[in-house]
Design a protein around this motif. Structure first.
Motif, mmCIF file in Angstrom:
data_model
loop_
_atom_site.group_PDB
_atom_site.id
_atom_site.type_symbol
_atom_site.label_atom_id
_atom_site.label_comp_id
_atom_site.label_asym_id
_atom_site.label_seq_id
_atom_site.Cartn_x
_atom_site.Cartn_y
_atom_site.Cartn_z
ATOM 1 N N TYR A 23 -25.389 -27.684 30.056
ATOM 2 C CA TYR A 23 -25.278 -27.058 31.369
ATOM 3 C C TYR A 23 -24.145 -27.714 32.160
ATOM 4 O O TYR A 23 -24.081 -28.946 32.283
ATOM 5 N N VAL A 24 -23.252 -26.867 32.740
ATOM 6 C CA VAL A 24 -22.139 -27.353 33.568
ATOM 7 C C VAL A 24 -22.523 -27.139 35.025
ATOM 8 O O VAL A 24 -22.609 -26.000 35.494
ATOM 9 N N GLY A 25 -22.777 -28.202 35.737
ATOM 10 C CA GLY A 25 -23.221 -28.106 37.125
ATOM 11 C C GLY A 25 -24.673 -28.527 37.223
ATOM 12 O O GLY A 25 -25.145 -29.385 36.463
ATOM 13 N N SER A 26 -25.412 -27.872 38.179
ATOM 14 C CA SER A 26 -26.824 -28.201 38.367
ATOM 15 C C SER A 26 -27.625 -26.934 38.631
ATOM 16 O O SER A 26 -27.270 -26.149 39.520
ATOM 17 N N PRO A 27 -28.735 -26.708 37.921
ATOM 18 C CA PRO A 27 -29.556 -25.517 38.157
ATOM 19 C C PRO A 27 -30.410 -25.650 39.420
ATOM 20 O O PRO A 27 -30.989 -24.666 39.870
ATOM 21 N N PHE A 28 -30.440 -26.856 39.966
ATOM 22 C CA PHE A 28 -31.311 -27.109 41.117
ATOM 23 C C PHE A 28 -30.639 -26.778 42.458
ATOM 24 O O PHE A 28 -31.292 -26.862 43.494
ATOM 25 N N ASP A 72 -19.090 -25.735 41.387
ATOM 26 C CA ASP A 72 -19.402 -25.772 39.946
ATOM 27 C C ASP A 72 -19.759 -24.369 39.451
ATOM 28 O O ASP A 72 -20.334 -23.571 40.200
ATOM 29 N N PRO A 73 -19.493 -24.070 38.188
ATOM 30 C CA PRO A 73 -19.846 -22.743 37.662
ATOM 31 C C PRO A 73 -21.347 -22.596 37.425
ATOM 32 O O PRO A 73 -21.837 -21.471 37.310
ATOM 33 N N ASN A 74 -22.083 -23.731 37.336
ATOM 34 C CA ASN A 74 -23.527 -23.704 37.043
ATOM 35 C C ASN A 74 -23.818 -22.774 35.847
ATOM 36 O O ASN A 74 -24.591 -21.832 35.928
ATOM 37 N N LEU A 75 -23.179 -23.104 34.752
ATOM 38 C CA LEU A 75 -23.143 -22.199 33.590
ATOM 39 C C LEU A 75 -23.582 -22.914 32.308
ATOM 40 O O LEU A 75 -23.241 -24.074 32.088
ATOM 41 N N ILE A 76 -24.339 -22.182 31.488
ATOM 42 C CA ILE A 76 -24.639 -22.628 30.113
ATOM 43 C C ILE A 76 -24.615 -21.406 29.212
ATOM 44 O O ILE A 76 -25.106 -20.330 29.572
#
Length: 701
Positions: free
Chosen positions: A572-577, A583-587
């Motif tokens: 995961y790039v970023g944070s899901p929280f 950040d792209p918040n991407l996986i």
């Protein structure tokens, strides 16, 4: 005078010395003693020469011994060799038909013609020199053994009590006035030895022949014939092992053939060389002529060293083609074998086994039927059984099994309704269970009685056994009485909880049903990603899908345990929280698959997945995680970061769980950020976004 009648009055010692030199007997008889059997040999099966050959007198039994032998037994109406074919049921070994010189051996096919009757005549010349009284000619058994018509002699033949009477080319050996045997010569060579019924004299010899032994140039027995007392016709033939000498022949009979009153062969036996042990019994078709009997054998029975039948075969009339084979229970006696068959094998015209039955010991009741794969040889029958049918005590089929070719692995099991008759059992199947190569259940059906219509069907999870079958159903199909599927249901493993539903096109019957699914939906329970995981759609979709598969996972723990990286294909790039904040918040699927496999090892990334693959996986009960855009808006890209970390990523994306489709052209899905428990989107709209994102997907299996 024509031929001279030579009468030699000999002492008993001189007589046996002559017999030993001429006949090649085994032992000499001492002078003054009663004449003994020649080398202990026998004449007919288990009947001694001392009683019937005339070598040893048995006056008290003479009347009984002169009775005519009975004809061979009638053919049995059974399809297998039975007691009725053998005529041995009440016959002990000592009561079998007679044979030359104390023998109980028996024969197989050799083509030689029955022996003809020997013509004999004895002419006596009185001492006074007057004309001799001619003795009336009697029917002969062998043409070449004709006696001289009239011969003059000093004493009459009646006056000779012990000694040799020579008439033409025949020498008669007498004891106490009765003939014991005779020798027939041709140009000085011994060609035959003949034995007579008790009480025979020179006058009546030609009508009282009992055994005729034909010799070769080495004085070995080629063949023997037993002659009936009344008719003087052959009633049995004997064939011997090579180099068998008279006197030692009792243990060297190879084949014995029994003839009926019409002269046809009815039975035969083969014996072991050097013993009287029967190796085989033979029974023949009616009207079988000796010399042409080889292709007219009906049954052959093989015996073990204990004299018990081990197996038998039935042959086609006029050929040697085997129609049936039989195996017997241990200890089976010939003559009582009909109810002791263990297996019967049926052959086709090409010699391959087609069917077999197993029978109950002591009866003819069939316990089991066997059906074989095509072109099964008898040698390879064990691993080529296609079907096995078990029958109850009433003869009805209760269960059956189908086996894999070239193995004993069970592929299917069948349970039948009451009173299912073999041959008409197909419509009486109640349950059918199918197995995989490891012996686990794969599916089962219930059929309607007296029909082939399936009215219930089940398909099972892997490694389902008989003990866990009821709780390990994967699919259950509700079917009407006409065999049409109403609906199918997916169940949770190890329970009866329903996890999904399948609807089929009208008229669909079980068997080709998976190609006729009109709509389906898996009951994937939604887990809300908000408020804790505003950008955690991917990990929350995975969590709800894994829970559908039977796990009990928490979205927060799953979010913390997934990998993190600067490369979305690795984590995961970023944070899901939290929101993007730069950040792209991407996986991508490649970064999440490791966490999926931790719980469902068969899970797989399928980028570029086709619609057919999606449909197939959903039918199998496998939800599909797909990468699309929130609310199916057009996909937009942008760069994140700078320098070496610069990354092109979607401005916005969303991961949902595909759970099914309907007959209106829609996909059904569970959205962790949606307001509905289950949502729909048209396939066209879905595919437009899904295609633009490279059809990225994870199948959770």
């Amino acid at each position: 005078m024509g031929k001279k009648l030579l009468i030699m009055a000999l002492s008993s010692g001189l007589f046996f010395s002559s017999l030993a030199g001429t006949v090649q007997g085994a032992g000499n008889t001492e002078p003054g003693a009663d004449q003994k059997e020649i080398n202990g040999t026998e004449t007919a099966p288990a009947e001694e020469i001392t009683e019937e050959s005339g070598i040893k007198e048995q006056a008290p039994k003479q009347a009984e011994q002169e009775k005519e032998e009975t004809a061979a037994p009638a053919e049995s109406g059974e399809n297998v060799p039975a007691e009725g074919d053998s005529n041995q049921e009440n016959q002990a070994e000592g009561d079998l038909p007679e044979e030359p010189n104390e023998q109980a051996e028996q024969n197989l096919p050799v083509s030689e013609e029955p022996v003809q009757q020997l013509e004999q005549s004895v002419t006596q010349e009185p001492e006074t020199g007057t004309e001799a009284e001619a003795v009336r000619d009697q029917p002969s058994v062998q043409p070449e053994a004709k006696q001289a018509k009239a011969a003059k002699t000093s004493p009459t033949a009646d006056e000779v009590k012990d000694g040799v009477v020579e008439v033409g080319n025949i020498k008669y050996f007498l004891k106490n006035g009765a003939i014991t045997h005779s020798e027939v010569y041709n140009n000085g060579s011994l060609i035959k030895i003949q034995e007579y019924y008790p009480g025979s004299t020179v006058k009546n010899a030609e009508s009282r022949l009992k055994y005729v032994f034909e010799l070769d140039l080495k004085s070995s027995i080629k063949k023997a014939t037993k002659v009936n007392l009344k008719s003087q016709k052959p009633e049995a033939y004997y064939q011997y092992y090579s180099n068998t000498q008279y006197g030692n022949h009792g243990y060297n009979i190879q084949y014995v053939f029994d003839l009926n009153q019409s002269g046809y062969v009815t039975k035969a036996t083969k014996r072991e060389k050097g013993t009287k042990r029967i190796l085989s019994w033979y029974e023949y078709y009616p009207n079988t002529s000796f010399g042409k009997h080889g292709n007219n054998i009906k049954y052959i029975f093989d015996l073990n060293t204990s004299g018990h039948i081990t197996n038998a075969s039935k042959r086609e009339k006029g050929t040697k083609v085997i129609l049936e084979r039989y195996d017997y229970y241990p200890g089976t006696v010939y003559g009582k074998h009909g109810k002791n068959i263990s297996y019967v094998y049926l052959f086709n015209s090409k010699g391959y086994v087609e069917k077999a039955t197993k029978r109950e010991k002591g009866t003819k009741r069939i316990l089991t039927w066997y059906k074989y794969y095509a072109n099964t040889s008898f040698k390879n029958k064990g691993n080529n059984i296609e079907y096995i049918f078990n029958l109850n005590k009433y003869g009805y089929v209760t269960k059956a099994w189908k086996r894999a070719k070239n193995s004993k692995r069970v592929m299917s099991e069948y349970v039948y309704y009451d009173k299912a008759s073999y041959g008409k059992h197909g419509s009486k199947i109640k349950y059918i269970f199918h197995y995989d190569k490891n012996g686990y259940f794969t599916s089962a059906v219930t059929r309607k009685n007296n029909s082939y219509t399936v009215i219930n069907a089940w398909e099972y999870y892997p490694k389902t056994t008989g003990s866990n079958r009821s709780n390990n159903v994967k699919y259950w199909f509700n079917i009407d009485n006409d065999g049409k599927i109403i609906a199918g249901y997916l169940r949770e493993p190890n329970s009866k909880v329903t996890k999904g539903q399948y609807i089929f096109y009208s008229g669909t019957k079980y068997g080709n049903h998976w190609s006729r699914v009109s709509s389906q939906n898996l009951y994937v329970q939604r887990i809300r990603q908000n408020p804790e995981l505003p950008w955690g759609c991917a990990v929350v979709s995975l969590t709800q899908t894994l829970n559908f598969k039977g796990h009990n996972l928490d979205k927060i723990k799953m979010a913390k345990s997934m990998p993190y990286s600067k490369d979305p294909k690795k984590g995961y790039v970023g944070s899901p929280f939290k929101s993007q904040q730069g950040d792209p918040n991407l996986i991508y699927p490649e970064g999440l698959i490791g966490l999926a496999k931790k719980y469902q090892t068969n899970s797989q990334v399928i980028n570029g997945i086709s619609e057919a693959q999606i449909k197939s996986e959903l039918q199998k009960g496998n939800p599909v995680l797909v990468w699309v855009v929130w609310k199916f808006k057009p996909l937009e890209w942008r760069y994140y970061y700078s320098g070496k970390d610069r990354m092109l990523a979607p401005k916005e994306y969303h991961v949902i769980t595909l759970t099914g489709y309907d007959d209106q052209g829609n996909y059904i899905y569970t959205d962790p950020a949606g307001s509905l428990i289950s949502s729909k989107v048209s396939k066209s709209k879905f595919n437009s976004i899904f295609n633009s994102f490279g059809r990225r997907a994870i199948v959770v299996r």
